[in-house]
Design an enzyme around this catalytic site. Structure first.
Site, PDB file in Angstrom:
ATOM      1  N   GLU A 131       0.832  -1.209   0.000  1.00 52.90           N
ATOM      2  CA  GLU A 131       0.000   0.000   0.000  1.00 52.90           C
ATOM      3  C   GLU A 131       0.864   1.256   0.000  1.00 52.90           C
ATOM      4  O   GLU A 131       1.415   1.656   1.022  1.00 52.90           O
ATOM      5  CB  GLU A 131      -0.937   0.014   1.217  1.00 52.90           C
ATOM      6  CG  GLU A 131      -1.885  -1.166   1.274  1.00 52.90           C
ATOM      7  CD  GLU A 131      -2.877  -1.174   0.123  1.00 52.90           C
ATOM      8  OE1 GLU A 131      -3.210  -0.101  -0.407  1.00 52.90           O
ATOM      9  OE2 GLU A 131      -3.326  -2.276  -0.247  1.00 52.90           O
ATOM     10  N   GLU A 164      -6.112   4.156   7.360  1.00 48.89           N
ATOM     11  CA  GLU A 164      -5.532   3.584   6.137  1.00 48.89           C
ATOM     12  C   GLU A 164      -5.429   2.062   6.231  1.00 48.89           C
ATOM     13  O   GLU A 164      -5.680   1.357   5.252  1.00 48.89           O
ATOM     14  CB  GLU A 164      -4.165   4.190   5.846  1.00 48.89           C
ATOM     15  CG  GLU A 164      -3.581   3.759   4.527  1.00 48.89           C
ATOM     16  CD  GLU A 164      -4.426   4.159   3.328  1.00 48.89           C
ATOM     17  OE1 GLU A 164      -4.721   3.283   2.478  1.00 48.89           O
ATOM     18  OE2 GLU A 164      -4.799   5.337   3.230  1.00 48.89           O
ATOM     19  N   GLU A 167     -10.431  -2.940   1.146  1.00 47.41           N
ATOM     20  CA  GLU A 167     -10.128  -3.083  -0.281  1.00 47.41           C
ATOM     21  C   GLU A 167      -9.626  -4.487  -0.613  1.00 47.41           C
ATOM     22  O   GLU A 167      -9.998  -5.058  -1.639  1.00 47.41           O
ATOM     23  CB  GLU A 167      -9.102  -2.039  -0.701  1.00 47.41           C
ATOM     24  CG  GLU A 167      -9.678  -0.642  -0.772  1.00 47.41           C
ATOM     25  CD  GLU A 167      -8.683   0.383  -1.289  1.00 47.41           C
ATOM     26  OE1 GLU A 167      -7.511   0.023  -1.522  1.00 47.41           O
ATOM     27  OE2 GLU A 167      -9.094   1.534  -1.461  1.00 47.41           O
TER      28      GLU A 167
END
Length: 124
Positions: free
Chosen positions: A30, A71, A78
């Site tokens: 990420e 995050e 996701e």
């Protein structure tokens, strides 16, 4: 009824290991998490320079840490959505959008918190 598996110290050690794996995965896959970590590396020392009290420093550091938490959760959402399938689905899109909104909201909290502490420090 308790869940089967490790208990006590063994459970804590195993949970810690999973947490480390989660941080490693976020760092590796990420780019937004890496960018936010680098921002935190800059902001945390600056918190001690800007803050006049330990309470202010704690607020600045907590707001910064909230971005990392948001995050991590966004990345987890996701990953799960992408695991289910690549085809567009309204609920999958909504889940990803809400995760993104959570990150954005946490960034707004950083800006507001840091701005208010700076105003308190320099303009009052």
């Amino acid at each position: 009824m308790p869940k089967p598996g490790h208990t006590g110290l063994a459970r804590i050690v195993k949970a810690f290991r999973f947490s480390v794996l989660g941080f490693r995965s976020a760092w590796r896959y990420e780019s937004a998490f890496r960018q936010e970590c680098l921002l935190a590396i800059i902001l945390v020392p600056c918190a001690f320079l800007l803050a006049e009290t330990y309470t202010q420093a704690a607020l600045l550091i907590a707001a910064t840490g909230l971005v990392l938490v948001a995050e991590l959760l966004n990345s987890a959402v996701e990953a799960v959505v992408d695991r289910i399938g690549e085809e567009h689905h309204q609920l999958a899109g909504r889940a990803k959008d809400m995760g993104s909104a959570a990150v954005f909201a946490s960034l707004v909290i950083v800006v507001v918190t840091w701005s208010l502490v700076a105003i308190d420090r320099f303009l009052t």
